[in-house]
Design a protein around this motif. Structure first.
Motif, PDB file in Angstrom:
ATOM      1  N   UNK A 160       0.803  -1.209   0.000  1.00 35.77           N
ATOM      2  CA  UNK A 160       0.000   0.000   0.000  1.00 35.77           C
ATOM      3  C   UNK A 160       0.837   1.260   0.000  1.00 35.77           C
ATOM      4  N   UNK A 161       2.092   1.156   0.419  1.00 36.92           N
ATOM      5  CA  UNK A 161       2.953   2.333   0.464  1.00 36.92           C
ATOM      6  C   UNK A 161       3.981   2.304  -0.654  1.00 36.92           C
ATOM      7  N   UNK A 162       3.752   1.474  -1.630  1.00 33.22           N
ATOM      8  CA  UNK A 162       4.610   1.471  -2.796  1.00 33.22           C
ATOM      9  C   UNK A 162       5.806   0.565  -2.710  1.00 33.22           C
ATOM     10  N   UNK A 163       5.923  -0.274  -1.691  1.00 34.29           N
ATOM     11  CA  UNK A 163       7.058  -1.196  -1.574  1.00 34.29           C
ATOM     12  C   UNK A 163       6.833  -2.351  -2.532  1.00 34.29           C
ATOM     13  N   UNK A 164       7.785  -2.565  -3.431  1.00 35.25           N
ATOM     14  CA  UNK A 164       7.616  -3.619  -4.439  1.00 35.25           C
ATOM     15  C   UNK A 164       7.857  -5.007  -3.884  1.00 35.25           C
ATOM     16  N   UNK A 165       8.452  -5.124  -2.663  1.00 36.55           N
ATOM     17  CA  UNK A 165       8.671  -6.442  -2.049  1.00 36.55           C
ATOM     18  C   UNK A 165       7.987  -6.453  -0.683  1.00 36.55           C
ATOM     19  N   UNK A 166       6.709  -6.743  -0.661  1.00 34.09           N
ATOM     20  CA  UNK A 166       5.973  -6.709   0.617  1.00 34.09           C
ATOM     21  C   UNK A 166       6.587  -7.699   1.600  1.00 34.09           C
ATOM     22  N   UNK A 167       6.547  -7.258   2.884  1.00 31.21           N
ATOM     23  CA  UNK A 167       7.082  -8.123   3.944  1.00 31.21           C
ATOM     24  C   UNK A 167       5.975  -9.060   4.388  1.00 31.21           C
ATOM     25  N   UNK A 168       6.018 -10.280   3.876  1.00 32.55           N
ATOM     26  CA  UNK A 168       5.002 -11.283   4.205  1.00 32.55           C
ATOM     27  C   UNK A 168       5.715 -12.519   4.752  1.00 32.55           C
ATOM     28  N   UNK A 169       5.269 -12.963   5.939  1.00 29.91           N
ATOM     29  CA  UNK A 169       5.856 -14.177   6.512  1.00 29.91           C
ATOM     30  C   UNK A 169       5.365 -15.379   5.725  1.00 29.91           C
ATOM     31  N   UNK A 170       6.259 -16.302   5.400  1.00 27.13           N
ATOM     32  CA  UNK A 170       5.867 -17.438   4.545  1.00 27.13           C
ATOM     33  C   UNK A 170       4.846 -18.340   5.219  1.00 27.13           C
ATOM     34  N   UNK A 171       3.959 -18.841   4.391  1.00 31.12           N
ATOM     35  CA  UNK A 171       2.925 -19.775   4.839  1.00 31.12           C
ATOM     36  C   UNK A 171       3.076 -21.045   4.031  1.00 31.12           C
ATOM     37  N   UNK A 172       3.173 -22.151   4.693  1.00 30.59           N
ATOM     38  CA  UNK A 172       3.335 -23.427   4.001  1.00 30.59           C
ATOM     39  C   UNK A 172       1.990 -23.916   3.485  1.00 30.59           C
ATOM     40  N   UNK A 173       1.996 -24.720   2.443  1.00 27.37           N
ATOM     41  CA  UNK A 173       0.720 -25.279   1.954  1.00 27.37           C
ATOM     42  C   UNK A 173      -0.014 -26.078   3.036  1.00 27.37           C
ATOM     43  N   UNK A 174       0.720 -26.739   3.889  1.00 28.59           N
ATOM     44  CA  UNK A 174       0.060 -27.506   4.944  1.00 28.59           C
ATOM     45  C   UNK A 174      -0.697 -26.581   5.905  1.00 28.59           C
ATOM     46  N   UNK A 175      -0.088 -25.431   6.247  1.00 26.98           N
ATOM     47  CA  UNK A 175      -0.766 -24.491   7.132  1.00 26.98           C
ATOM     48  C   UNK A 175      -2.014 -23.916   6.467  1.00 26.98           C
ATOM     49  N   UNK A 176      -1.882 -23.548   5.189  1.00 28.53           N
ATOM     50  CA  UNK A 176      -3.035 -23.000   4.463  1.00 28.53           C
ATOM     51  C   UNK A 176      -4.153 -24.027   4.385  1.00 28.53           C
ATOM     52  N   UNK A 177      -3.787 -25.268   4.057  1.00 31.47           N
ATOM     53  CA  UNK A 177      -4.814 -26.315   3.954  1.00 31.47           C
ATOM     54  C   UNK A 177      -5.487 -26.569   5.293  1.00 31.47           C
ATOM     55  N   UNK A 178      -4.720 -26.510   6.383  1.00 28.90           N
ATOM     56  CA  UNK A 178      -5.301 -26.750   7.700  1.00 28.90           C
ATOM     57  C   UNK A 178      -6.322 -25.679   8.062  1.00 28.90           C
ATOM     58  N   UNK A 179      -6.025 -24.419   7.743  1.00 29.16           N
ATOM     59  CA  UNK A 179      -6.968 -23.336   8.047  1.00 29.16           C
ATOM     60  C   UNK A 179      -8.209 -23.435   7.169  1.00 29.16           C
TER      61      UNK A 179
END
Length: 548
Positions: free
Chosen positions: A144-163
């Motif tokens: 939102x502030x124009x940063x081309x590399x957003x700071x996002x903590x990685x999420x594994x496919x297993x975590x995404x699937x569990x949620x």
């Protein structure tokens, strides 16, 4: 010429020290040091475990609390009308705090809805990202502030699937490259269809909402807590060492006295005692038992020394007499006088009989002392009438009594059934009668009595002799003991008769007591258990020996 060296025993036959090197090393450390070391290690381990448990529990609580607050904030923002027109929560949330961000204007563009949601949840210490079902970034706070590399903590496919499968939020703690720790919360949100969406539009899409909050404040609190716990462990351990040493030294000081006293006694100071205060703990009981043991050992040692001295004296007298008589016969001083030779032979025979009696008495006492249950030595023990034994002993002693002009009387109810060894019972009575007759003056009286007294048979031997002094009464049953007035060597006794009497009475399970007054006579009373099933005595049957 040098003396031959002593042979060295083989290694397998030499005694080995108990334990290994550790055990031998511990034996070199004082007991107080060992106990203090043990207290210190246990205290340090306990405090450390408690500190680690408190620290980890507090760390888990802070992470759980941050995750709960993030989940609550997301739930409130998603359900606001301004944004709720575009999203619905994938699952219900919990309690927490709100960042107070206001929602944007209603929008129907899905991309605009996602940006509005990210803007509403972002804060100074919170970053937000919208992810698709495969974990790809749709939009994030940094974008939102124009940063081309957003700071996002990685999420594994297993975590995404569990949620996505469970619909429940998931949280964990990550350590970023800059060394900061963040709590990450992942939850599912579903896009709502726009109110003016045309017929046949694409169905709502379920996305993943990721929130990441810094744990800087919590880590600072944990650092202070860790420092406090560390100081507490060190201070508690140090206090435990100091107090443990003082307490251990106070408790073990009596044991040092035990060692010092034992060394002094071993060095010849037989009067040393611990004299610890009376108490019920182990150290107090040890001190009392030690003093009692030393007292018994000293008494036994003194008795042994006295016994050896008295036995040597008793043996020396007849041996000296025998030596003198033998020399007379060897040098021919008798001048072939038959009468002198016969007198010398008779004297030798008398001294040999005296030696024989003394040796037999010593052997009997030794046998009685060498067994825990002297009753096992009574090989001829059985049901017997003590009245007949009393009469037989009186008859045997009548000649000696007549020679000394002493009246000997026997009065007893018959029968007196006991369990005993007839020969030993007779020896008891003969020893008492011999002692009484020898210490009764001319014209005196010795009376033997026997009667039933409850569950016991009571035998009495009473004389009208010189009596025993009060100071001698506690010692008359000791071996070789003789009172100055009442038991002199002039009587010819060895001083073992009453010791044998008491030992034999106790071997029969009985007791013996003495009453005396100097002058005024002496009365010995023996109580022996009645034989089981013994009939009641006929009081009318009373037998009397000859009187003089």
């Amino acid at each position: 010429m040098t003396a031959p060296e002593a042979p060295v025993p083989p290694a397998e036959s030499r005694p080995r020290s108990a334990g290994g090197p550790l055990r031998r090393a511990l034996w070199q450390i004082p007991l107080g040091g060992q106990l203090s070391l043990l207290y210190t290690v246990l205290l340090a381990v306990t405090l450390t475990l408690v500190g680690v448990l408190v620290y980890t529990q507090q760390e888990a609580f802070l992470a759980e609390d941050a995750a709960t607050r993030l989940t609550q904030a997301a739930t409130r923002i998603v359900t606001r009308p301004a944004i709720g027109d575009g999203f619905a929560p994938g699952a219900p949330g919990g309690g927490g705090d709100s960042r107070g961000h206001g929602g944007p204007s209603p929008a129907t563009d899905p991309h605009q809805q996602e940006e509005d949601l990210v803007r509403g949840l972002s804060g100074p210490e919170v970053t937000v990202a919208i992810l698709n079902s495969q974990g790809g970034v749709v939009t994030a706070t940094q974008g939102l502030v124009g940063d081309t590399t957003p700071l996002v903590d990685p999420v594994t496919p297993q975590q995404a699937a569990a949620v996505l499968t469970s619909g429940q939020p998931l949280h964990w703690v990550v350590l970023r490259a800059d060394g900061s720790r963040h709590v990450v919360v992942l939850m599912a949100v579903t896009e709502r269809a726009a109110p003016n969406a045309p017929e046949g539009a694409a169905p709502p899409t379920t996305l993943l909402l990721e929130q990441s909050a810094s744990q800087a404040a919590g880590d600072a609190a944990l650092a202070r807590l860790g420092l406090t716990l560390l100081l507490g462990v060190l201070g508690g351990t140090l206090a435990g060492v100091v107090l443990g040493l003082a307490f251990t030294r106070a408790v073990l000081r009596p044991l040092d006295r035990v060692a010092d006293t034992a060394e002094a006694i071993a060095g010849g100071d037989l009067q040393r005692r611990l004299l610890l205060p009376a108490g019920r703990n182990e150290v107090a009981r040890l001190g009392q038992a030690f003093d009692f043991m030393v007292g018994r050992l000293v008494a036994a040692l003194e008795a042994q020394q006295r016994f050896v001295a008295d036995a040597s004296h008793e043996l020396r007298t007849p041996l000296t007499s025998l030596k003198g008589l033998a020399e007379i016969l060897m040098i021919g001083a008798h001048g072939n006088d038959t009468r002198v030779i016969e007198q010398s032979a008779g004297a030798i025979n008398g001294e040999l009989e005296r030696l024989n009696r003394l040796v037999n008495d010593l052997l009997l006492l030794s046998r009685l002392d060498s067994t825990e249950d002297p009753a096992v030595l009574l090989t001829r023990r059985g049901r017997m009438d003590a009245a007949a034994t009393l009469q037989a002993a009186v008859t045997q002693m009548r000649i000696l009594a007549e020679e000394r002009d002493v009246a000997l009387t026997c009065t007893c109810a018959a029968p007196l059934w006991i369990m005993g060894d007839g020969g030993q019972i007779k020896q008891i009575v003969l020893n008492l009668l011999d002692n009484a007759v020898r210490h009764t003056p001319v014209g005196g009286t010795v009376t033997v009595g026997g009667a039933i007294d409850g569950a016991a048979v009571q035998i009495t031997v009473q004389d009208t002799g010189s009596g025993i002094a009060a100071a001698d009464l506690p010692h008359i049953f000791e071996r070789f003991y003789r009172g100055d007035a009442s038991r002199t060597r002039a009587t010819g006794n060895s001083g073992l008769g009453l010791s044998i009497v008491r030992a034999l009475v106790e071997a029969h399970g009985g007791q013996i007591a003495v009453q005396s007054a100097a002058p005024g006579g002496t009365c010995f009373t023996i109580r022996l258990p009645r034989a089981p099933g013994a009939p009641a005595p006929d009081v009318g049957r009373v037998s009397e020996a000859a009187r003089r």
